[in-house]
Design an enzyme around this catalytic site. Structure first.
Site, PDB file in Angstrom:
ATOM      1  N   ASP A 410       0.878  -1.166   0.000  1.00  0.00           N
ATOM      2  CA  ASP A 410       0.000   0.000   0.000  1.00  0.00           C
ATOM      3  C   ASP A 410       0.921   1.224   0.000  1.00  0.00           C
ATOM      4  OD1 ASP A 410      -1.618   2.146   0.617  1.00  0.00           O
ATOM      5  OD2 ASP A 410      -2.773   1.080   2.163  1.00  0.00           O
ATOM      6  N   HIS A 411       0.925   1.933  -1.120  1.00  0.00           N
ATOM      7  CA  HIS A 411       1.904   3.013  -1.258  1.00  0.00           C
ATOM      8  C   HIS A 411       1.665   4.147  -0.267  1.00  0.00           C
ATOM      9  CE1 HIS A 411       5.217   5.034  -2.956  1.00  0.00           C
ATOM     10  NE2 HIS A 411       5.162   4.501  -4.162  1.00  0.00           N
ATOM     11  N   ARG A 412       0.470   4.219   0.273  1.00  0.00           N
ATOM     12  CA  ARG A 412       0.216   5.262   1.263  1.00  0.00           C
ATOM     13  C   ARG A 412       1.017   4.994   2.528  1.00  0.00           C
ATOM     14  NH1 ARG A 412      -6.099   4.466   1.820  1.00  0.00           N
ATOM     15  NH2 ARG A 412      -5.243   2.388   2.153  1.00  0.00           N
TER      16      ARG A 412
END
Lengths: 438, 465
Positions: A410-412
């Site tokens: 999850d790039h967040r």
């Protein structure tokens, strides 16, 4: 005062449940802690205990009743000395509550009907729309919504089968809520830049060319959760090859030393992978985290979900505190969890949550694949087969037992370099299992 | 120990028996108490027998137009006794049918007159004997009867209510109908068509006062053309028997008085709810002008006591009572998703010649809501099927909200319009706008095409006019 016994929420995500069995009947006296019923959700069957003492006055939902919304009344509990009249009174209040529920439009400016936390029934409908399903609304309701700038898809219908009718739109207009803006965080508004719904697949095939298998609740849950995960989480993928020659050798040695009878074990490659991942999470704690809108939740322990294929779907039971556990403990735990998952005996707290997940399709010969993140986790590692490959070492082609893993991040939560550091750590552990002892 | 039910319905009219059937369908142990014949006024003394009579009058009317259709006959005669007998047979057949429905649904029919004796308890008296019953829920569906006034009292002989008007011993040569609502106009139409000299007196300034003004005006003309004398804005001051008939003293709005004589008078000045001798007062049931006060679900405020149909107020229509019966049964059974009845979606029909049917707002009422409206109209004379039938009298009118396209109301006069109005009822219930109605394909050649044209006309785009 009689009290209503409500369908319990046995897990944070439970919306509806089925009454698998009643352990009590009308007229039975119960005390706190007595098992009232077995409640079946899409993933598990659980016992439901009495909180208060009293006498079962009326069972409102018979055994076998399905799709009962959380917090819907399922029985009436009387105090000692209460009788028929109290049941009638309780029934009346239930009916009133139900009628209030089915007529949300009449209930003045009901803001929550357009906000994020509606009652169970509206939730189901909202969910259907997240999947791009058709919005059922009357032509008149659609026109008034258009004229008033109301996003009709965000409304809850009070008409037959949840159809959105004029009264619902008018109530939304009156309440002053403009769900159009609220419901479109991604900028997909009525301006026309929206998601085109996927047409019903039946349109493409003639009826005699397929069988139709109705969705069970697990299938619905998978569809819903994965669609929202894959749509809302910005996934990216990191792939790394690991030489597991040492790991295989260690595994053979350790399994050969396994005692017979009590204390027996049989370690799998996956047990090593879980342990290695747990230690990697400790080393790179940024990966062991969950996203929320306001803050990052960095977990203290390595709680690792292990995907288990079931006949009717899949489930991901969690090995908690894997960093503290030895290989044998992990191995035995995964075996028990898998068995109980197949028997539908898992409790929600055993498969919901966690900080990381592992999905292994190596046993099918799959070399490499990508998995969908299972929120609230921020990463999942897809593990391929361990196989002999030709690799080049010091300029020479040599055989090696290789395994490819691909982590979905999850790039967040996890930036590329962070994810890479994690895989590096993981590779270190699996290529030199003894380092897990350090 | 008295016999106990889940639901007892008091009154076996259309509201009551339908409520009982629905309750039984939902698995409730149900009984209906009826003091006369199952089917109530509707089947025995209202909707059904009058329709049978009107069919006879329709045929008589057509027999006088034989030439137009290429036939001739002479010596046309009426057997009035046979006309009445057929009407009674039709009622009989349907009442038996409803009895069969009670049996099929395992509903206990209790013969006698019921009185509430407490919460969930009734006593049914029959031939001086009284039997007690109890039920978790009691539904009052005792209906209504003709309204009378101190100076307008039926005598069963010359001064009739609908009841005597349905079974006259002989055909009256002249009839005075007092009141021009649906019931008054239906009897007026029947007796006029069969040849009676007919006078209608209406206190308001138009006949069929519940209908759209244009409909009232059209009917005033149409009935006048048929030879009816209609006196609007006129009250009946006195009604007396004299010689072989009656004499009525009428007073117009401007104070002029006149007398009218006729063989018979029919009182059609409204109805009153049957609220008496039910034991309602003792239970604290609220009554407002002969009607039981209920909420949107038919609840009287007394737990377990419900009321439906004519007893609870207008519109006084069998289909409204039936719908309420279903709603109450479903509420009792705890069915989810039940909606209260929206009376603006209840169509009304008057079976006179030509017929009248309507739903929703009249033009005046729609305007009074303050919204911009658009009105479409299409005459029967522009419709191929109407011309082929030889029934070119009438029109269809639609009223839409100009902004939202909501079908606010529809009004029809002409042949078979009572069979057409359901189309607009569906449209209103489904919340169709003028766009969907315009996009709907209506079959040709049918009278229903006028419904389409009347929608198109609201946007100035009717095709055949």
């Amino acid at each position: 005062m009689s009290t209503q016994i409500l369908m319990p929420a046995l897990s944070p995500t439970m919306e509806r449940g089925k009454i698998a069995k009643w352990h009590v009947k009308e007229g039975d006296s119960v005390k706190s802690g007595d098992i009232l019923a077995d409640i079946e959700t899409d993933k598990a069957t659980m016992e439901f205990e009495a909180v208060d003492e009293g006498r079962i006055g009326k069972i409102l939902q018979p055994a076998g009743a399905e799709g009962i919304a959380v917090n819907a009344p399922i029985a009436v509990l009387l105090e000692e000395g209460e009788g028929k009249d109290d049941i009638a009174a309780a029934m009346q209040s239930i009916k009133d509550a139900l009628s209030a529920e089915i007529k949300p439009a009449a209930a003045a400016p009901k803001k929550e009907s357009v906000a994020a936390t509606p009652a169970a029934a509206p939730q189901a409908q909202q969910a259907a729309r997240e999947n791009g399903a058709r919005v059922f609304a009357s032509p008149l309701a659609k026109r008034i919504a258009g004229q008033s700038g109301i996003d009709i898809a965000a409304l809850t219908g009070s008409g037959p089968r949840g159809r959105i009718v004029k009264a619902d739109v008018e109530a939304a207009v009156k309440s002053g809520v403009r769900p159009q803006a609220a419901s479109a965080p991604g900028g997909a508004t009525a301006s026309g830049v929206g998601v085109t719904p996927i047409p019903d697949a039946r349109l493409f095939y003639s009826k005699d060319e397929y069988d139709e298998i109705a969705h069970d609740s697990m299938r619905k849950s998978i569809a819903k959760r994965l669609t929202s995960a894959k749509t809302l989480i910005p996934h990216y993928y990191l792939t790394i090859d690991c030489d597991i020659g040492e790991l295989m050798a260690a595994r053979t040695r350790l399994n050969a030393r396994a005692p017979k009878g009590e204390g027996a074990y049989k370690l799998s490659v996956n047990d090593f992978i879980v342990k290695a991942a747990a230690l990697s999470l400790m080393k790179v704690p940024e990966v062991n985290a969950s996203w929320t809108e306001t803050a990052m939740l960095r977990h203290h322990h390595a709680d690792i979900g292990v995907a288990v294929a079931l006949e009717e779907g899949l489930i991901t039971p969690i090995v908690f505190r894997a960093e503290e556990k030895g290989l044998v403990e992990i191995s035995n735990e995964i075996r028990t969890l898998s068995e109980r998952a197949r028997a539908k005996q898992l409790k929600p707290q055993e498969f919901e949550g966690g900080g990381f997940a592992i999905s292994n399709l190596g046993m099918f010969g799959i070399k490499n694949f990508t998995a969908v993140i299972n929120p609230p986790q921020a990463a999942i590692m897809a593990v391929g087969v361990g196989e002999e490959r030709a690799v080049i070492r010091d300029g020479k082609v040599v055989p090696a037992t290789m395994m490819t893993v691909t982590m979905s991040c999850d790039h967040r939560v996890i930036d590329g370099a962070t994810g890479a550091r994690f895989l590096q750590a993981f590779k270190g552990y699996v290529e030199e299992p003894a380092s897990m002892l350090l | 120990m008295s016999e106990t039910f889940d639901v007892i319905v008091i009154g076996g009219g259309p509201g009551g028996y339908v409520c009982a059937i629905r309750a039984a369908q939902l698995g409730l142990k149900t009984a209906v108490v009826e003091r006369e014949r199952i089917g109530g006024i509707c089947l025995n003394w209202g909707c059904i027998p009058t329709k049978a009579l009107l069919r006879s009058s329709e045929i008589w009317h057509l027999m006088h137009r034989l030439k137009e259709f290429g036939f001739s006959a002479d010596n046309l005669r009426t057997d009035f006794g046979a006309v009445i007998a057929r009407s009674r047979a039709v009622s009989e057949r349907l009442s038996n049918g409803v009895q069969g429905l009670m049996k099929k649904n395992k509903i206990t029919v209790i013969d006698g007159e019921a009185k509430l004796t407490g919460k969930g308890a009734i006593a049914v008296s029959k031939d001086g004997k009284s039997t007690d019953y109890t039920a978790k829920h009691i539904v009052l569906a005792t209906g209504a009867r003709a309204r009378t006034m101190p100076h307008l009292q039926p005598d069963g002989d010359r001064i009739w209510t609908y009841r005597e008007a349905l079974v006259p011993k002989s055909f009256p040569k002249s009839v005075l109908v007092i009141g021009s609502g649906a019931i008054g106009i239906e009897f007026a139409s029947f007796y006029r068509t069969l040849g009676a000299e007919l006078t209608v007196v209406e206190v308001l300034d138009r006949i069929l006062p519940a209908e759209d003004e244009e409909v009232s005006a059209f009917m005033l003309k149409a009935l006048g053309k048929q030879g009816m004398t209609i006196k609007i804005s006129t009250t009946v001051e006195a009604l007396e028997k004299n010689g072989e008939g009656i004499t009525a003293t009428l007073k117009t709005k401007d104070g002029k008085t006149e007398t009218v004589t006729a063989e018979r008078a029919i009182l059609a000045v409204g109805i009153v709810g049957n609220v008496e001798n039910l034991g309602l007062e003792a239970l604290g049931v609220k009554i407002d002008k002969t009607h039981v006060v209920v909420n949107q679900w038919g609840e009287t405020g007394v737990p377990g006591l419900w009321a439906i149909g004519d007893l609870v107020g207008p519109p006084w229509l069998a289909h409204k009572a039936m719908h309420e019966g279903v709603i109450v049964a479903e509420r009792i059974a705890g069915v989810k998703g039940v909606h209260p009845l929206d009376t603006s979606k209840v169509p009304g029909c008057t079976y006179c010649w030509p017929q009248v049917a309507s739903i929703g707002f009249t033009e005046a009422k729609a305007k009074a809501t303050g919204r911009a409206i658009k009105v479409g109209k299409f005459p029967f004379v522009g419709n191929g099927k109407a011309i082929a039938l030889g029934d070119v009298e009438g029109f269809i009118k639609t009223i839409f909200d100009a902004k939202t396209g909501e079908l606010l109301g529809a009004h029809m006069v002409g042949a078979e319009v009572t069979e057409l109005i359901q189309g607009y009822a569906i449209a209103r219930t489904l919340e169709a706008t003028e766009a969907e109605l315009a996009a709907t394909v209506f079959p040709h050649p049918t009278l229903s095409e006028m419904m389409h044209e009347a929608v198109l006309a609201a946007d100035g785009r009717a095709l055949h006019i």
